[in-house]
Design an enzyme around this catalytic site. Structure first.
Site, PDB file in Angstrom:
ATOM      1  N   CYS A   1       0.864  -1.179   0.000  1.00 47.23           N
ATOM      2  CA  CYS A   1       0.000   0.000   0.000  1.00 47.23           C
ATOM      3  C   CYS A   1       0.903   1.232   0.000  1.00 47.23           C
ATOM      4  CB  CYS A   1      -0.864  -0.018   1.266  1.00 47.23           C
ATOM      5  SG  CYS A   1      -1.838   1.472   1.516  1.00 47.23           S
TER       6      CYS A   1
ATOM      7  N   CYS B   1      -0.921   3.861  -6.244  1.00 51.47           N
ATOM      8  CA  CYS B   1      -1.808   3.228  -5.271  1.00 51.47           C
ATOM      9  C   CYS B   1      -1.979   1.808  -5.779  1.00 51.47           C
ATOM     10  CB  CYS B   1      -3.159   3.948  -5.231  1.00 51.47           C
ATOM     11  SG  CYS B   1      -4.438   3.036  -4.332  1.00 51.47           S
TER      12      CYS B   1
HETATM   13  N1  DGL Z   1      -4.074   0.623  -1.761  1.00 51.01           N
HETATM   14  C1  DGL Z   1      -3.743   1.798  -1.033  1.00 51.01           C
HETATM   15  C2  DGL Z   1      -2.510   2.479  -1.629  1.00 51.01           C
HETATM   16  O1  DGL Z   1      -1.700   1.837  -2.273  1.00 51.01           O
HETATM   17  C3  DGL Z   1      -4.763   2.865  -0.797  1.00 51.01           C
HETATM   18  C4  DGL Z   1      -6.211   2.604  -0.690  1.00 51.01           C
HETATM   19  C5  DGL Z   1      -6.854   3.391   0.438  1.00 51.01           C
HETATM   20  O2  DGL Z   1      -7.052   4.619   0.326  1.00 51.01           O
HETATM   21  O3  DGL Z   1      -7.128   2.741   1.432  1.00 51.01           O
HETATM   22  O4  DGL Z   1      -2.293   3.650  -1.445  1.00 51.01           O
END
Ligand code: DGL
Length: 265
Positions: free
Chosen positions: A76, A190
Protein backbone atom coordinates in the site's frame (compact mmCIF):
# COMPACT_ATOMS: atom_id res chain seq x y z
CA UNK A 1 17.25 -20.22 10.14
CA UNK A 2 13.85 -19.43 8.60
CA UNK A 3 11.15 -22.11 8.95
CA UNK A 4 10.03 -23.39 5.51
CA UNK A 5 6.38 -22.70 6.32
CA UNK A 6 6.94 -19.17 7.68
CA UNK A 7 4.67 -16.95 5.56
CA UNK A 8 5.20 -13.71 3.73
CA UNK A 9 2.60 -11.31 5.08
CA UNK A 10 1.01 -8.73 2.77
CA UNK A 11 -0.94 -5.79 4.14
CA UNK A 12 -3.21 -3.37 2.32
CA UNK A 13 -6.33 -1.46 3.28
CA UNK A 14 -8.23 -3.69 0.87
CA UNK A 15 -7.75 -5.76 -2.27
CA UNK A 16 -5.19 -3.41 -3.88
CA UNK A 17 -2.20 -5.32 -2.56
CA UNK A 18 -3.29 -8.30 -4.61
CA UNK A 19 -1.61 -6.54 -7.55
CA UNK A 20 1.66 -6.90 -5.63
CA UNK A 21 0.91 -10.44 -4.50
CA UNK A 22 0.32 -11.48 -8.13
CA UNK A 23 3.81 -10.35 -9.17
CA UNK A 24 5.37 -11.99 -6.11
CA UNK A 25 3.70 -15.30 -6.93
CA UNK A 26 5.34 -15.21 -10.37
CA UNK A 27 8.76 -15.23 -8.73
CA UNK A 28 8.02 -17.25 -5.59
CA UNK A 29 5.17 -19.67 -6.36
CA UNK A 30 5.95 -21.85 -3.34
CA UNK A 31 6.01 -19.05 -0.78
CA UNK A 32 3.30 -19.41 1.89
CA UNK A 33 1.28 -16.21 2.04
CA UNK A 34 -1.07 -14.46 4.45
CA UNK A 35 -2.89 -11.46 3.02
CA UNK A 36 -4.32 -8.92 5.44
CA UNK A 37 -7.00 -6.63 4.01
CA UNK A 38 -7.79 -3.91 6.52
CA UNK A 39 -11.24 -3.25 5.11
CA UNK A 40 -12.44 -1.95 8.49
CA UNK A 41 -10.18 1.08 7.99
CA UNK A 42 -10.53 1.49 4.19
CA UNK A 43 -9.83 4.00 2.76
CA UNK A 44 -6.47 4.79 4.32
CA UNK A 45 -6.08 7.62 1.83
CA UNK A 46 -8.65 9.83 3.56
CA UNK A 47 -7.16 9.42 7.03
CA UNK A 48 -4.58 11.49 8.86
CA UNK A 49 -0.93 10.50 9.00
CA UNK A 50 -1.23 9.77 12.74
CA UNK A 51 -4.26 7.50 12.26
CA UNK A 52 -2.60 5.54 9.47
CA UNK A 53 0.70 5.13 11.30
CA UNK A 54 -0.98 3.95 14.51
CA UNK A 55 -3.29 1.57 12.68
CA UNK A 56 -0.58 0.00 10.53
CA UNK A 57 2.00 -0.33 13.32
CA UNK A 58 -0.61 -1.85 15.66
CA UNK A 59 -1.94 -4.35 13.15
CA UNK A 60 1.46 -5.47 11.93
CA UNK A 61 2.71 -5.89 15.48
CA UNK A 62 -0.21 -8.21 16.23
CA UNK A 63 0.28 -10.14 12.99
CA UNK A 64 4.02 -10.57 13.57
CA UNK A 65 3.42 -12.01 17.03
CA UNK A 66 0.65 -14.31 15.91
CA UNK A 67 1.98 -15.65 12.60
CA UNK A 68 5.77 -15.16 12.73
CA UNK A 69 6.13 -14.07 9.10
CA UNK A 70 9.58 -14.21 7.53
CA UNK A 71 8.95 -10.88 5.81
CA UNK A 72 6.22 -8.26 5.70
CA UNK A 73 5.22 -6.40 2.56
CA UNK A 74 3.24 -3.20 3.08
CA UNK A 75 1.43 -3.49 -0.25
CA UNK A 76 0.00 0.00 0.00
CA UNK A 77 1.56 3.28 -1.09
CA UNK A 78 -0.38 5.32 1.46
CA UNK A 79 0.75 3.22 4.41
CA UNK A 80 4.31 2.88 3.10
CA UNK A 81 4.95 6.56 2.39
CA UNK A 82 3.72 7.38 5.91
CA UNK A 83 4.65 4.48 8.17
CA UNK A 84 7.40 2.38 6.58
CA UNK A 85 10.13 3.86 8.79
CA UNK A 86 8.10 3.42 11.96
CA UNK A 87 7.19 -0.19 11.17
CA UNK A 88 10.82 -0.99 10.47
CA UNK A 89 11.76 0.56 13.81
CA UNK A 90 9.38 -1.65 15.79
CA UNK A 91 9.66 -4.99 13.98
CA UNK A 92 12.73 -7.14 13.72
CA UNK A 93 11.93 -8.81 10.41
CA UNK A 94 12.47 -7.36 6.94
CA UNK A 95 9.72 -4.98 5.84
CA UNK A 96 9.31 -4.12 2.17
CA UNK A 97 7.26 -1.06 1.27
CA UNK A 98 5.48 0.09 -1.84
CA UNK A 99 6.46 3.55 -2.96
CA UNK A 100 5.45 5.51 -6.05
CA UNK A 101 7.41 4.38 -9.12
CA UNK A 102 8.66 7.87 -10.01
CA UNK A 103 12.19 6.70 -10.82
CA UNK A 104 11.21 4.19 -13.54
CA UNK A 105 8.63 6.62 -14.92
CA UNK A 106 11.26 9.29 -15.18
CA UNK A 107 13.53 6.92 -17.08
CA UNK A 108 10.97 6.11 -19.77
CA UNK A 109 9.08 9.37 -20.35
CA UNK A 110 9.76 10.90 -23.74
CA UNK A 111 7.83 14.13 -23.25
CA UNK A 112 9.18 14.74 -19.75
CA UNK A 113 5.64 15.10 -18.38
CA UNK A 114 4.64 12.42 -15.89
CA UNK A 115 1.23 12.01 -14.28
CA UNK A 116 0.84 10.48 -10.83
CA UNK A 117 -2.40 9.04 -9.50
CA UNK A 118 -2.57 8.25 -5.81
CA UNK A 119 -4.70 8.72 -2.74
CA UNK A 120 -5.15 12.12 -1.09
CA UNK A 121 -2.74 11.12 1.67
CA UNK A 122 -0.05 9.78 -0.67
CA UNK A 123 0.16 12.75 -2.99
CA UNK A 124 0.80 15.17 -0.10
CA UNK A 125 3.66 13.16 1.43
CA UNK A 126 7.16 14.56 1.76
CA UNK A 127 8.25 11.07 0.70
CA UNK A 128 6.83 11.82 -2.75
CA UNK A 129 8.43 15.29 -2.82
CA UNK A 130 11.76 13.64 -2.09
CA UNK A 131 11.35 11.03 -4.83
CA UNK A 132 10.45 13.82 -7.25
CA UNK A 133 13.47 15.90 -6.26
CA UNK A 134 15.80 12.92 -6.51
CA UNK A 135 14.55 11.16 -9.63
CA UNK A 136 12.44 13.56 -11.68
CA UNK A 137 14.74 16.55 -11.93
CA UNK A 138 14.08 18.51 -15.09
CA UNK A 139 10.79 16.64 -15.58
CA UNK A 140 7.32 17.76 -14.73
CA UNK A 141 5.36 15.61 -12.27
CA UNK A 142 1.62 16.31 -12.17
CA UNK A 143 -0.18 14.75 -9.19
CA UNK A 144 -3.85 13.98 -8.82
CA UNK A 145 -5.73 12.30 -5.97
CA UNK A 146 -8.22 9.74 -7.22
CA UNK A 147 -9.82 8.18 -4.12
CA UNK A 148 -12.85 7.02 -6.10
CA UNK A 149 -10.60 4.62 -8.02
CA UNK A 150 -10.03 2.75 -4.76
CA UNK A 151 -13.76 2.12 -4.47
CA UNK A 152 -13.91 1.22 -8.17
CA UNK A 153 -11.16 -1.40 -7.82
CA UNK A 154 -12.81 -2.87 -4.72
CA UNK A 155 -16.09 -3.15 -6.65
CA UNK A 156 -14.44 -4.65 -9.73
CA UNK A 157 -12.72 -7.41 -7.81
CA UNK A 158 -15.94 -8.35 -6.11
CA UNK A 159 -17.66 -8.72 -9.46
CA UNK A 160 -19.29 -5.27 -9.51
CA UNK A 161 -19.36 -2.59 -12.20
CA UNK A 162 -16.71 0.09 -12.54
CA UNK A 163 -18.39 3.48 -12.84
CA UNK A 164 -16.92 5.05 -16.01
CA UNK A 165 -17.29 8.51 -14.43
CA UNK A 166 -14.66 7.56 -11.82
CA UNK A 167 -12.20 6.68 -14.55
CA UNK A 168 -13.00 9.80 -16.57
CA UNK A 169 -12.56 12.06 -13.55
CA UNK A 170 -9.14 10.60 -12.80
CA UNK A 171 -7.99 11.14 -16.39
CA UNK A 172 -9.37 14.69 -16.50
CA UNK A 173 -7.75 15.46 -13.15
CA UNK A 174 -4.36 14.97 -14.81
CA UNK A 175 -5.07 16.08 -18.37
CA UNK A 176 -6.76 19.27 -17.11
CA UNK A 177 -3.62 20.55 -15.37
CA UNK A 178 -1.25 22.90 -17.21
CA UNK A 179 0.96 20.66 -19.37
CA UNK A 180 -1.36 17.69 -18.81
CA UNK A 181 -1.92 17.18 -22.52
CA UNK A 182 1.75 16.13 -22.84
CA UNK A 183 1.60 13.34 -20.24
CA UNK A 184 2.98 10.15 -21.78
CA UNK A 185 3.66 8.20 -18.55
CA UNK A 186 1.37 7.70 -15.57
CA UNK A 187 2.58 6.41 -12.21
CA UNK A 188 -0.10 4.26 -10.57
CA UNK A 189 0.85 5.24 -7.03
CA UNK A 190 -1.81 3.23 -5.27
CA UNK A 191 -1.82 -0.55 -5.36
CA UNK A 192 -5.52 -0.57 -6.20
CA UNK A 193 -4.96 1.22 -9.50
CA UNK A 194 -3.14 -1.47 -11.54
CA UNK A 195 -6.33 -3.49 -11.09
CA UNK A 196 -7.99 -0.83 -13.30
CA UNK A 197 -5.22 -0.47 -15.86
CA UNK A 198 -7.40 -1.66 -18.75
CA UNK A 199 -10.06 0.93 -18.00
CA UNK A 200 -7.49 3.70 -17.46
CA UNK A 201 -5.61 2.85 -20.66
CA UNK A 202 -8.80 3.06 -22.65
CA UNK A 203 -9.71 6.43 -21.13
CA UNK A 204 -6.23 7.97 -21.57
CA UNK A 205 -6.03 6.75 -25.15
CA UNK A 206 -2.94 5.62 -27.06
CA UNK A 207 0.52 6.91 -26.28
CA UNK A 208 0.33 6.67 -22.50
CA UNK A 209 2.26 4.07 -20.57
CA UNK A 210 1.60 3.04 -16.98
CA UNK A 211 4.16 2.30 -14.32
CA UNK A 212 3.66 0.75 -10.91
CA UNK A 213 5.96 -0.68 -8.32
CA UNK A 214 4.66 -4.25 -8.15
CA UNK A 215 7.37 -5.98 -10.18
CA UNK A 216 10.16 -4.15 -8.40
CA UNK A 217 8.67 -5.08 -5.03
CA UNK A 218 8.38 -8.72 -6.03
CA UNK A 219 12.04 -8.72 -7.06
CA UNK A 220 13.00 -7.13 -3.74
CA UNK A 221 11.05 -9.77 -1.80
CA UNK A 222 12.70 -12.54 -3.83
CA UNK A 223 16.10 -11.00 -3.17
CA UNK A 224 15.56 -10.67 0.57
CA UNK A 225 14.36 -14.28 0.85
CA UNK A 226 16.94 -15.79 -1.51
CA UNK A 227 18.21 -19.17 -0.37
CA UNK A 228 15.36 -19.63 2.11
CA UNK A 229 13.29 -22.83 2.08
CA UNK A 230 9.58 -22.52 1.19
CA UNK A 231 6.91 -25.10 1.99
CA UNK A 232 3.21 -24.65 2.65
CA UNK A 233 2.02 -26.26 5.87
CA UNK A 234 -1.53 -25.06 5.15
CA UNK A 235 -3.47 -23.26 2.46
CA UNK A 236 -2.75 -19.58 1.98
CA UNK A 237 -5.45 -17.45 3.54
CA UNK A 238 -6.62 -13.85 3.82
CA UNK A 239 -7.70 -11.98 6.91
CA UNK A 240 -10.31 -9.31 6.26
CA UNK A 241 -10.90 -6.86 9.12
CA UNK A 242 -14.37 -5.55 9.79
CA UNK A 243 -16.10 -8.47 8.13
CA UNK A 244 -15.78 -11.02 10.90
CA UNK A 245 -19.41 -12.03 10.45
CA UNK A 246 -19.25 -12.53 6.72
CA UNK A 247 -15.71 -12.74 5.35
CA UNK A 248 -17.00 -14.89 2.48
CA UNK A 249 -18.13 -11.72 0.67
CA UNK A 250 -14.54 -11.46 -0.47
CA UNK A 251 -14.12 -14.99 -1.77
CA UNK A 252 -14.46 -14.08 -5.46
CA UNK A 253 -11.90 -11.30 -5.14
CA UNK A 254 -9.24 -13.49 -3.57
CA UNK A 255 -9.74 -16.76 -5.38
CA UNK A 256 -7.97 -15.79 -8.64
CA UNK A 257 -4.92 -14.95 -6.53
CA UNK A 258 -4.69 -18.43 -5.03
CA UNK A 259 -6.40 -17.59 -1.75
CA UNK A 260 -9.41 -19.77 -1.07
CA UNK A 261 -9.91 -19.16 2.64
CA UNK A 262 -11.02 -15.86 4.16
CA UNK A 263 -10.95 -15.28 7.91
CA UNK A 264 -11.89 -12.51 10.27
CA UNK A 265 -9.23 -10.88 12.41
N1 DGL B 1 -4.07 0.62 -1.76
C1 DGL B 1 -3.74 1.80 -1.03
C2 DGL B 1 -2.51 2.48 -1.63
O1 DGL B 1 -1.70 1.84 -2.27
C3 DGL B 1 -4.76 2.87 -0.80
C4 DGL B 1 -6.21 2.60 -0.69
C5 DGL B 1 -6.85 3.39 0.44
O2 DGL B 1 -7.05 4.62 0.33
O3 DGL B 1 -7.13 2.74 1.43
O4 DGL B 1 -2.29 3.65 -1.44
Amino acid sequence: MVEPHAPILFLDSGVGGLSVLAETRELLPDAPVIYLADEAALPYGDKSEAEIAARVCGLLGRMAERYHPRLICIACNTASTIALGMVRDVLEIPVVGTVPAIKPASEITQTGVIGLLGTRATIRQAYVDNLEAEFAQGKSLLRHAAPELVAAAEAKLRGGMVDPAFIRNAVEGLRGQPGGADIDTVVLACTHFPLLETELAEAFGPGVQFVDGAQGIARRIAYLTRGQPFRRARQDFAIVTGHEQDPATYASAFQPFGIAEIRGL
